[in-house]
Design a protein around this motif. Structure first.
Motif, short mmCIF file in Angstrom:
data_model
loop_
_atom_site.label_atom_id
_atom_site.label_comp_id
_atom_site.label_asym_id
_atom_site.label_seq_id
_atom_site.Cartn_x
_atom_site.Cartn_y
_atom_site.Cartn_z
N LYS A 1 0.85 -1.20 0.00
CA LYS A 1 0.00 0.00 0.00
C LYS A 1 0.88 1.24 0.00
CE LYS A 1 -4.25 -1.60 2.19
NZ LYS A 1 -4.02 -2.73 3.13
N LEU A 2 2.01 1.14 0.72
CA LEU A 2 2.92 2.28 0.80
C LEU A 2 4.37 1.81 0.65
CD1 LEU A 2 3.69 5.24 1.49
CD2 LEU A 2 3.57 4.59 3.92
N SER B 1 3.20 -0.47 -6.50
CA SER B 1 2.89 -0.01 -5.14
C SER B 1 1.81 1.05 -5.23
CB SER B 1 4.14 0.60 -4.49
OG SER B 1 5.20 -0.33 -4.49
N GLN B 2 0.86 1.06 -4.26
CA GLN B 2 -0.25 2.02 -4.37
C GLN B 2 0.22 3.45 -4.19
OE1 GLN B 2 -3.62 0.88 -1.92
NE2 GLN B 2 -3.47 -1.19 -2.74
N THR B 3 1.04 3.68 -3.17
CA THR B 3 1.56 5.02 -2.94
C THR B 3 3.08 4.93 -2.82
OG1 THR B 3 -0.44 5.79 -1.83
CG2 THR B 3 1.58 6.97 -1.33
N ILE B 4 3.76 5.83 -3.53
CA ILE B 4 5.23 5.82 -3.50
C ILE B 4 5.74 7.17 -2.99
CG2 ILE B 4 7.34 5.62 -4.91
CD1 ILE B 4 5.68 3.85 -6.85
N VAL B 5 6.57 7.11 -1.95
CA VAL B 5 7.18 8.31 -1.38
C VAL B 5 8.70 8.14 -1.50
CG1 VAL B 5 7.53 9.67 0.72
CG2 VAL B 5 5.27 8.69 0.23
N PHE C 1 8.45 8.76 -10.70
CA PHE C 1 7.31 7.86 -10.49
C PHE C 1 6.91 7.80 -9.01
CE2 PHE C 1 11.23 5.42 -10.94
CZ PHE C 1 11.23 4.60 -9.82
N SER C 2 7.19 8.89 -8.30
CA SER C 2 6.78 8.97 -6.90
C SER C 2 5.55 9.86 -6.77
CB SER C 2 7.89 9.59 -6.05
OG SER C 2 9.05 8.81 -6.13
N ASP C 3 4.65 9.50 -5.87
CA ASP C 3 3.50 10.36 -5.62
C ASP C 3 3.96 11.59 -4.83
OD1 ASP C 3 1.24 8.56 -6.56
OD2 ASP C 3 2.39 7.24 -5.24
N LEU C 4 4.89 11.37 -3.91
CA LEU C 4 5.48 12.48 -3.16
C LEU C 4 6.99 12.29 -3.11
CD1 LEU C 4 5.24 14.99 -1.30
CD2 LEU C 4 5.15 13.40 0.63
#
Ligand SMILES: Cc1cc2nc3c(=O)[nH]c(=O)nc-3n(C[C@H](O)[C@H](O)[C@H](O)COP(=O)(O)OP(=O)(O)OC[C@H]3O[C@@H](n4cnc5c(N)ncnc54)[C@H](O)[C@@H]3O)c2cc1C
Ligand SMILES: Nc1ncnc2c1ncn2[C@@H]1O[C@H](COP(=O)(O)O)[C@@H](O)[C@H]1O
Lengths: 259, 319
Positions: free
Chosen positions: B257-258, B277-281, B294-297
């Motif tokens: 998920k993260l 992965s659902q969320t990538i930081v 390709f990171s959400d944050l």
């Protein structure tokens, strides 16, 4: 021991890289530098030479003539000289065409060892060594994370999908090293100054005995037909940390109900 | 017959990726054959029929036992010349990539790599290649036969079609230089470690950690979040963290998920293991690191400052 290291100038990684929509070739006009993965190959060559107590490290490259600007970094690290094959007729070379050119340049040097980096950051092919080794009729080992060269043999450890292999091959051999093999040294100021005076041969295709029909687009067997943007992953946010980076992450995670 | 697929095996089964490519090839070209190369591999051939091969060529020879590329280049190049295959496809792996490169040189053939799809356009084979860290998709083609293609790991799922393949044995004539490299020790599994595939939250550390002991700050963050710690090949190869925690082409494919990456550059071979992965930081001090694409944050900064602070904030939030 004579060690040849294949190195390439690449556009700096980052969002400014692009393929020219007209020529459908890599746009090489922006900022560029020596492929970061090749620094590990140069470093290993220098260590092998230092351990042997004598020998020569020769950088071999194919690219535009201004690629020497980047290649000098390897000379600054300590390589002895450089050979750059640069020719209009070599532009747009694919794997087989690049192989023909590099193999010819390498044959002229008769090295005991040919080192490659793990991949070029512009093409990400990670295959060139295998093609060059076949042309040179030498054994090849890739993805090397540990290396020992002794008694005329190279013994290498490398990771595959199943764990770690240990492979032994007699010299001359082609070895492609992983980024984990070593930490490349920085060129010293003295090294950088000295690099300018080291031999840097720029050769044409004719100089290395490659027929123009075997290089460049004429010698290539692949083509790029069209370019399109990838499917969007949605919004990506990039923030410079000003001391509040951790807070930004936690806010984001809370918003997404991940903590 | 016109398409040949290299069926890499491990133990007594064909690799999943190779079966996926085989299925795709059979869909585009009903005359698709496979080739299996090794020692004691005759039984492996039956599996190929169930996944789409009409025919399987088997080179079974003690000299082919070790999974080294160059003897396979000899066998495949010869087979392609004898049978006149128009296309030869490989599922990318450490072995298959080296085989494909060698065959390209031997046959003077065009090789396109990093293909994540294949289609026929106006009667011609076209590959879809993700390039420049997946920031552009190139439609790529070939100007001559044989056409060689390396398909990115995980692109096609195997589809069982239930057929049966005719088996033809072929001999192996090896070049002198092809047998020079020898396997001293094979597929040695490094020390065991925790499983990362089940974790909902993965905190991944790369070479940017600087030293193995710095993994402790990631372990603290993972503990606070209720997740596990994963790694890149660079740190596994260096002995900083165990191989079973590695994400990527030669490691695990994960889909948490993260995913939080700290000091991870985001090389393509790492990305293929975590892109779903659902969320990538991402935390990386280099604003040009590919992982930011390709990171959400993405936070551009020093992980040594950010990670410990983040751990404190997570603990505060949870208490
Ligand atoms: C055939 C093949 C298979 C491969 N398989 C895999 C695989 O399965 N898995 C895998 O991971 N790789 C794999 N690789 C290797 C891959 O190409 C990269 O070399 C690897 O992923 C790099 O690991 P890294 O990100 O830890 O290191 P690096 O690329 O060296 O990145 C380190 C990053 O840390 C950043 N950094 C440094 N200091 C700090 C700091 N203080 N704070 C914040 N950031 C910092 C740097 O800016 C840099 O971006 C494979 C390669 C090949 C050719
Ligand atoms: N034009 C070039 N000149 C010299 N060496 C190269 C060139 N292109 C690639 N290489 C070498 O081949 C390795 C793998 O490149 P690639 O297969 O393109 O990812 C690089 O790390 C370099 O060592």
């Amino acid at each position: 021991m004579k060690i040849a290291v294949c190195v390439k100038e690449v556009p700096d990684p980052g969002p400014n890289r692009r393929i020219d929509p007209g020529t459908k070739r890599m746009d090489r006009s922006g900022d560029r530098s020596l492929n970061q993965y090749d620094l590990h190959a140069v470093e290993q060559a220098l260590r092998l030479k230092e351990a042997a107590g004598d020998g020569e490290v020769v950088l071999i490259s194919m690219g535009a003539s201004r690629a020497l600007d980047s290649i000098r970094k390897g000379l600054g690290m300590g390589a002895d000289r450089a050979v750059l094959v640069s020719d209009e007729a070599a532009a747009g070379s694919d794997l087989v065409a690049t192989t023909a050119v590099l193999a010819a340049a390498l044959e002229a040097e008769s090295p005991d060892l040919v080192l490659f980096g793990q991949q070029a950051t512009d093409g990400d092919g990670a295959v060139l060594w295998a093609a060059v080794a076949d042309k040179l009729r030498m054994p090849v080992v890739s993805q090397i994370s540990e290396l020992e060269v002794a008694d005329g043999h190279a013994t290498a450890k490398r990771q595959t999908e199943f764990g770690y292999d240990k492979i032994r091959a007699p010299l001359p051999a082609v070895l492609a090293v992983a980024d984990s093999l070593n930490e490349p040294r920085y060129p010293s100021l003295k090294g950088i100054m000295g690099a300018k005076k080291k031999p840097q041969d720029v050769k044409s295709l004719a100089d290395v005995g490659v027929d123009p029909g075997s290089a460049g687009e004429a010698g290539s067997r692949t083509t790029v037909i069209a370019l399109s943007p990838p499917p969007s992953r949605g919004e990506t946010i990039k923030i410079e940390d000003d001391g509040s980076g951790a807070q930004k992450i936690i806010d984001f995670l809370m918003e997404r109900k991940l903590v | 017959m016109s398409t040949l697929v290299f069926l890499e095996h491990h133990g007594s089964s064909i690799q999943r990726g190779a079966l996926g490519v085989l299925g795709k090839a059979a869909q585009l070209d009903p005359d698709t054959a496979g080739v299996i190369i090794g020692a004691g591999v005759r039984d492996v051939a039956t599996e190929a029929g169930r996944f789409g091969a009409k025919k399987v060529f088997v080179a079974d020879d003690a000299a082919l036992e070790a999974p080294l590329p160059q003897p396979r280049v000899d066998v495949i190049s010869r087979l392609v010349q004898d049978q006149g295959f128009g296309t030869v496809l490989f599922a990318a792996s450490v072995l298959a990539s080296d085989v494909a490169g060698g065959v390209a040189a031997r046959l003077g053939a065009g090789l396109n790599w990093d293909l994540n799809d294949l289609e026929v356009q106006d009667g011609a084979l076209v590959g879809k290649r993700s390039a420049l860290g997946d920031t552009v998709i190139a439609d790529v083609g070939w100007t001559a036969e044989p056409r060689l293609g390396l398909v990115r790991a995980g692109s096609f799922d195997p589809a069982e079609s239930g057929g049966e393949a005719a088996v033809e044995e072929i001999s192996a004539a090896l070049e002198d230089f092809s047998s020079k490299a020898e396997m001293v020790e094979q597929a040695h599994e490094e020390q065991s470690g925790p499983s990362i595939e089940e974790a909902d939250i993965l905190v991944t550390g790369g070479r940017g950690l600087g030293a193995p002991e710095n993994f402790s700050i990631l372990e603290e963050l993972a503990a606070a979040l209720g997740g596990a710690v994963a790694s890149t090949r660079a740190v596994v190869d260096s002995g900083w963290y165990p191989y079973p925690t590695q994400v990527g082409q030669t490691g695990k494919v994960v889909s948490p998920k993260l995913y939080i990456g700290a000091g991870v550059s985001g090389a393509i071979q790492h990305k293929v293991g975590m892109q779903t992965s659902q969320t990538i930081v991402a935390i990386n001090k280099d604003p040009n690191a590919p992982i930011f694409e390709f990171s959400d944050l993405g936070i551009v900064g020093d992980l040594n400052d950010i990670v410990p602070k983040l751990t404190e904030l997570v603990k505060e939030r949870k208490s």
